[in-house]
Design a protein around this motif. Structure first.
Motif, mmCIF file in Angstrom:
data_model
loop_
_atom_site.group_PDB
_atom_site.id
_atom_site.type_symbol
_atom_site.label_atom_id
_atom_site.label_comp_id
_atom_site.label_asym_id
_atom_site.label_seq_id
_atom_site.Cartn_x
_atom_site.Cartn_y
_atom_site.Cartn_z
ATOM 1 N N GLU A 20 0.866 -1.144 0.126
ATOM 2 C CA GLU A 20 -0.083 0.051 -0.151
ATOM 3 C C GLU A 20 1.007 1.233 -0.162
ATOM 4 O O GLU A 20 0.528 2.245 -0.615
ATOM 5 C CB GLU A 20 -0.838 0.052 1.077
ATOM 6 C CG GLU A 20 -2.473 -0.235 0.811
ATOM 7 C CD GLU A 20 -2.872 0.007 -0.146
ATOM 8 O OE1 GLU A 20 -3.319 1.272 -0.617
ATOM 9 O OE2 GLU A 20 -3.312 -0.863 -1.185
ATOM 10 N N ILE A 21 2.006 1.233 0.677
ATOM 11 C CA ILE A 21 2.856 2.522 0.883
ATOM 12 C C ILE A 21 3.489 2.727 -0.749
ATOM 13 O O ILE A 21 3.393 3.622 -1.047
ATOM 14 C CB ILE A 21 4.114 1.993 1.532
ATOM 15 C CG1 ILE A 21 3.589 2.160 3.080
ATOM 16 C CG2 ILE A 21 5.418 3.074 1.357
ATOM 17 C CD1 ILE A 21 4.621 1.710 4.260
ATOM 18 N N ALA A 22 3.933 1.502 -1.423
ATOM 19 C CA ALA A 22 4.230 1.817 -2.741
ATOM 20 C C ALA A 22 3.108 2.224 -3.691
ATOM 21 O O ALA A 22 3.440 3.161 -4.569
ATOM 22 C CB ALA A 22 4.616 0.361 -3.260
ATOM 23 N N ARG A 23 1.975 1.677 -3.525
ATOM 24 C CA ARG A 23 0.578 2.084 -4.433
ATOM 25 C C ARG A 23 0.125 3.620 -4.203
ATOM 26 O O ARG A 23 0.028 4.372 -4.861
ATOM 27 C CB ARG A 23 -0.467 1.305 -4.053
ATOM 28 C CG ARG A 23 -0.406 -0.260 -4.752
ATOM 29 C CD ARG A 23 -1.547 -0.906 -4.483
ATOM 30 N NE ARG A 23 -1.378 -2.212 -5.241
ATOM 31 C CZ ARG A 23 -1.959 -3.197 -4.835
ATOM 32 N NH1 ARG A 23 -2.743 -3.400 -3.483
ATOM 33 N NH2 ARG A 23 -1.616 -4.482 -5.469
ATOM 34 N N ALA A 24 0.329 3.956 -2.860
ATOM 35 C CA ALA A 24 -0.121 5.416 -2.410
ATOM 36 C C ALA A 24 1.023 6.383 -2.852
ATOM 37 O O ALA A 24 0.517 7.585 -2.857
ATOM 38 C CB ALA A 24 -0.481 5.226 -0.731
ATOM 39 N N ARG A 28 6.250 8.777 -6.310
ATOM 40 C CA ARG A 28 7.739 8.999 -5.484
ATOM 41 C C ARG A 28 8.377 7.528 -5.573
ATOM 42 O O ARG A 28 9.354 7.538 -5.363
ATOM 43 C CB ARG A 28 7.149 9.190 -4.149
ATOM 44 C CG ARG A 28 7.010 10.814 -3.931
ATOM 45 C CD ARG A 28 7.054 11.183 -2.389
ATOM 46 N NE ARG A 28 8.485 10.927 -1.935
ATOM 47 C CZ ARG A 28 8.448 10.774 -0.695
ATOM 48 N NH1 ARG A 28 7.482 10.579 0.308
ATOM 49 N NH2 ARG A 28 9.707 10.432 -0.020
ATOM 50 N N LEU A 29 7.661 6.638 -6.068
ATOM 51 C CA LEU A 29 8.327 5.267 -6.265
ATOM 52 C C LEU A 29 9.503 5.419 -7.085
ATOM 53 O O LEU A 29 9.423 5.467 -8.274
ATOM 54 C CB LEU A 29 7.437 4.024 -6.622
ATOM 55 C CG LEU A 29 7.771 2.773 -6.656
ATOM 56 C CD1 LEU A 29 7.816 2.280 -5.037
ATOM 57 C CD2 LEU A 29 6.542 1.861 -6.987
ATOM 58 N N SER A 30 10.692 4.820 -6.533
ATOM 59 C CA SER A 30 11.884 4.896 -7.193
ATOM 60 C C SER A 30 12.150 3.401 -7.576
ATOM 61 O O SER A 30 12.667 2.941 -8.686
ATOM 62 C CB SER A 30 13.038 5.242 -6.306
ATOM 63 O OG SER A 30 14.393 5.395 -7.095
ATOM 64 N N HIS A 31 12.159 2.217 -6.499
ATOM 65 C CA HIS A 31 12.376 0.997 -6.695
ATOM 66 C C HIS A 31 11.538 0.230 -5.736
ATOM 67 O O HIS A 31 11.546 0.598 -4.716
ATOM 68 C CB HIS A 31 14.162 0.722 -6.452
ATOM 69 C CG HIS A 31 14.931 1.632 -7.294
ATOM 70 N ND1 HIS A 31 14.858 1.223 -8.656
ATOM 71 C CD2 HIS A 31 15.601 2.633 -6.965
ATOM 72 C CE1 HIS A 31 16.077 2.079 -9.117
ATOM 73 N NE2 HIS A 31 16.542 2.924 -8.315
ATOM 74 N N LEU A 32 11.623 -1.102 -6.190
ATOM 75 C CA LEU A 32 11.122 -2.343 -5.296
ATOM 76 C C LEU A 32 12.437 -3.209 -5.186
ATOM 77 O O LEU A 32 13.112 -3.410 -5.925
ATOM 78 C CB LEU A 32 10.014 -2.974 -5.599
ATOM 79 C CG LEU A 32 8.662 -2.015 -5.822
ATOM 80 C CD1 LEU A 32 7.494 -2.812 -6.583
ATOM 81 C CD2 LEU A 32 8.215 -1.419 -4.691
ATOM 82 N N ALA A 33 12.667 -3.620 -4.026
ATOM 83 C CA ALA A 33 13.844 -4.474 -4.013
ATOM 84 C C ALA A 33 13.590 -5.595 -3.065
ATOM 85 O O ALA A 33 12.818 -5.681 -2.056
ATOM 86 C CB ALA A 33 14.931 -3.637 -3.448
ATOM 87 N N ALA A 34 14.334 -7.005 -3.169
ATOM 88 C CA ALA A 34 14.405 -8.173 -2.806
ATOM 89 C C ALA A 34 15.852 -8.299 -1.997
ATOM 90 O O ALA A 34 16.767 -8.517 -3.119
ATOM 91 C CB ALA A 34 13.745 -9.061 -3.289
ATOM 92 N N PHE A 35 15.947 -8.413 -0.943
ATOM 93 C CA PHE A 35 17.130 -8.663 -0.348
ATOM 94 C C PHE A 35 17.286 -10.105 0.142
ATOM 95 O O PHE A 35 16.511 -10.512 1.218
ATOM 96 C CB PHE A 35 17.734 -7.760 0.926
ATOM 97 C CG PHE A 35 17.539 -6.312 0.563
ATOM 98 C CD1 PHE A 35 18.634 -5.707 -0.208
ATOM 99 C CD2 PHE A 35 16.746 -5.448 0.957
ATOM 100 C CE1 PHE A 35 18.601 -4.386 -0.551
ATOM 101 C CE2 PHE A 35 16.700 -4.262 0.487
ATOM 102 C CZ PHE A 35 17.605 -3.663 -0.141
ATOM 103 N N ALA A 87 4.416 -5.097 -8.374
ATOM 104 C CA ALA A 87 5.733 -4.514 -9.181
ATOM 105 C C ALA A 87 5.056 -4.355 -10.611
ATOM 106 O O ALA A 87 5.489 -3.489 -11.387
ATOM 107 C CB ALA A 87 6.979 -5.466 -9.008
ATOM 108 N N LYS A 88 4.365 -5.527 -11.102
ATOM 109 C CA LYS A 88 3.954 -5.324 -12.361
ATOM 110 C C LYS A 88 2.801 -4.436 -12.776
ATOM 111 O O LYS A 88 2.894 -3.738 -13.638
ATOM 112 C CB LYS A 88 3.460 -6.671 -12.767
ATOM 113 C CG LYS A 88 4.461 -7.864 -13.121
ATOM 114 C CD LYS A 88 3.849 -9.300 -12.892
ATOM 115 C CE LYS A 88 4.807 -10.215 -13.000
ATOM 116 N NZ LYS A 88 4.240 -11.706 -13.199
ATOM 117 N N GLU A 89 2.471 -4.229 -11.437
ATOM 118 C CA GLU A 89 1.014 -3.234 -11.643
ATOM 119 C C GLU A 89 1.554 -1.747 -11.811
ATOM 120 O O GLU A 89 1.121 -0.955 -12.471
ATOM 121 C CB GLU A 89 0.282 -3.356 -10.438
ATOM 122 C CG GLU A 89 -0.849 -2.368 -10.472
ATOM 123 C CD GLU A 89 -1.641 -2.468 -9.004
ATOM 124 O OE1 GLU A 89 -1.619 -1.572 -8.314
ATOM 125 O OE2 GLU A 89 -1.650 -3.631 -8.488
#
Length: 129
Positions: A20-24, A28-35, A87-89
């Motif tokens: 929800e933070i990403a969607r809202a 401002r979304l720069s990247h999504l990451a998986a560590f 991420a796809k969305e």
């Protein structure tokens, strides 16, 4: 520029909040990451949402669900699938990085400084000015 990780949990029900933070904040979304990491012979993953810095203020938040999701390459799971669907969305690719586990650091803050260093070196976030 202040870059800071904000931990919102380990990724159980709080994965929904991370998405929800990403969607809202899509603007401002720069990247999504998986560590990805290994903890006691278990392959685990932290998921993160990296926003662009505020203007003014130059504060860059990096929201994270730390080491609570099984690595999807080892154990396919619905929580990672939800993150991947988001991420796809939002037309973003998930940055995949293999990192050390947080438990080897004496303080959680040192672990987050380590991750920030990796993100800076790979030009995913701005260098320290």
């Amino acid at each position: 520029m202040i870059q800071r990780f904000i931990e919102i949990g380990e990724g159980y029900s709080d994965i929904y909040e991370l998405i929800e933070i990403a969607r809202a904040n899509k603007h401002r979304l720069s990247h999504l990451a998986a560590f990805h990491t290994s903890i006691n012979n278990r392959e685990m993953t932290s998921l993160a949402v990296i926003l662009k810095p505020t203007d003014p203020g130059e504060f860059q938040p990096l929201y994270i669900c730390r080491e609570g999701i099984p690595n999807p390459k080892s154990v396919p799971n619905k929580r990672y699938d939800l993150f991947e669907d988001a991420a796809k969305e939002m037309n973003k690719e998930i940055i995949q990085l293999t990192v050390k586990p947080s438990a080897i650091f004496n303080e959680k803050e040192l672990y987050y400084q380590y991750l920030i260093g990796i993100l800076r070196l790979n030009h995913f976030i701005a260098p320290l000015y």
